[in-house]
Design an enzyme around this catalytic site. Sequence first.
Site, PDB file in Angstrom:
ATOM      1  N   VAL A   1     -57.114 -20.124  98.937  1.00  0.00           N
ATOM      2  CA  VAL A   1     -58.330 -20.629  98.308  1.00  0.00           C
ATOM      3  C   VAL A   1     -58.102 -22.102  97.965  1.00  0.00           C
ATOM      4  O   VAL A   1     -57.086 -22.451  97.352  1.00  0.00           O
ATOM      5  CB  VAL A   1     -58.638 -19.818  97.026  1.00  0.00           C
ATOM      6  CG1 VAL A   1     -59.831 -20.391  96.289  1.00  0.00           C
ATOM      7  CG2 VAL A   1     -58.867 -18.343  97.376  1.00  0.00           C
ATOM      8  N   CYS A   2     -59.037 -22.956  98.363  1.00  0.00           N
ATOM      9  CA  CYS A   2     -58.906 -24.395  98.093  1.00  0.00           C
ATOM     10  C   CYS A   2     -58.912 -24.671  96.591  1.00  0.00           C
ATOM     11  O   CYS A   2     -59.845 -24.276  95.876  1.00  0.00           O
ATOM     12  CB  CYS A   2     -60.048 -25.152  98.754  1.00  0.00           C
ATOM     13  SG  CYS A   2     -60.099 -26.882  98.287  1.00  0.00           S
ATOM     14  N   VAL A   3     -57.904 -25.381  96.116  1.00  0.00           N
ATOM     15  CA  VAL A   3     -57.754 -25.590  94.676  1.00  0.00           C
ATOM     16  C   VAL A   3     -58.890 -26.425  94.072  1.00  0.00           C
ATOM     17  O   VAL A   3     -59.424 -26.083  93.012  1.00  0.00           O
ATOM     18  CB  VAL A   3     -56.364 -26.198  94.341  1.00  0.00           C
ATOM     19  CG1 VAL A   3     -56.159 -27.559  94.994  1.00  0.00           C
ATOM     20  CG2 VAL A   3     -56.168 -26.315  92.838  1.00  0.00           C
TER      21      VAL A   3
END
Lengths: 130, 102
Positions: free
Chosen positions: A77-79
């Site tokens: 998941v993209c931070v």
Amino acid sequence: MKFAIQINEGPYQHQATDTAYHFTKSALEKGHEVSRVFFYHDGVYNSSRITTPPQDDRHIVNRWAELAEAHSLDMVVCVAAAQRRGVVDDGEAERNGKDATNIHPAFRISGLGQLIEAAVEADRLMVFGD
Amino acid sequence: MSILHTVNKSPFEKNSLDECLTHSTDGCAILLLEDGVYAAMQGTNVESAVKDAMASKKVYALGPDIKLRGLSTDRIIDGIEVVDFAGFVDLSESNDKVQAWL
């Protein structure tokens, strides 16, 4: 063949995460490798473990988690997208002083570099979403 | 170098199909999926554009998405090949690159 999957759309929003799921499942059934599934933009909502759809509807989050467990998928998941949208793991909760977490343990939060790496290393990058 | 282009938006809502048809080159493959399958139907106002493209490009449509919308594969434009998800995976493999027109 090695596939990397990018999902830009949230669950139950339109159809992209369903398409991505069926594509990934089909590729794995055919014996291909899926090196990473990267959740970007609203796609980060696919990782919320507190998602509670009606009982007669598909559970998109659990479905991904089950597929990941069966095939040891790396689901990232993209931070930056996650921070904006309130998708939080233990590390992010501590770092940003939040009182709760909501990410499903089948997913991990990391940076955009993981998408670039996946795109470089895979034979094909498949993009689903808006 | 062959490219698989995917179009997942309705041609009556977004210009993804138009952009795809404009920028894709001869000999490529185009897969219509999700709301993109509306472009595969006969009798729409994009039918002639799709047929023109089919002179030099191979067009596919995702069968499960046609069915999900209550549409019939009997009413798709002649020459469009219907594939399932396994076929989608095969197309991604047999072409050198995949370009999603979102």
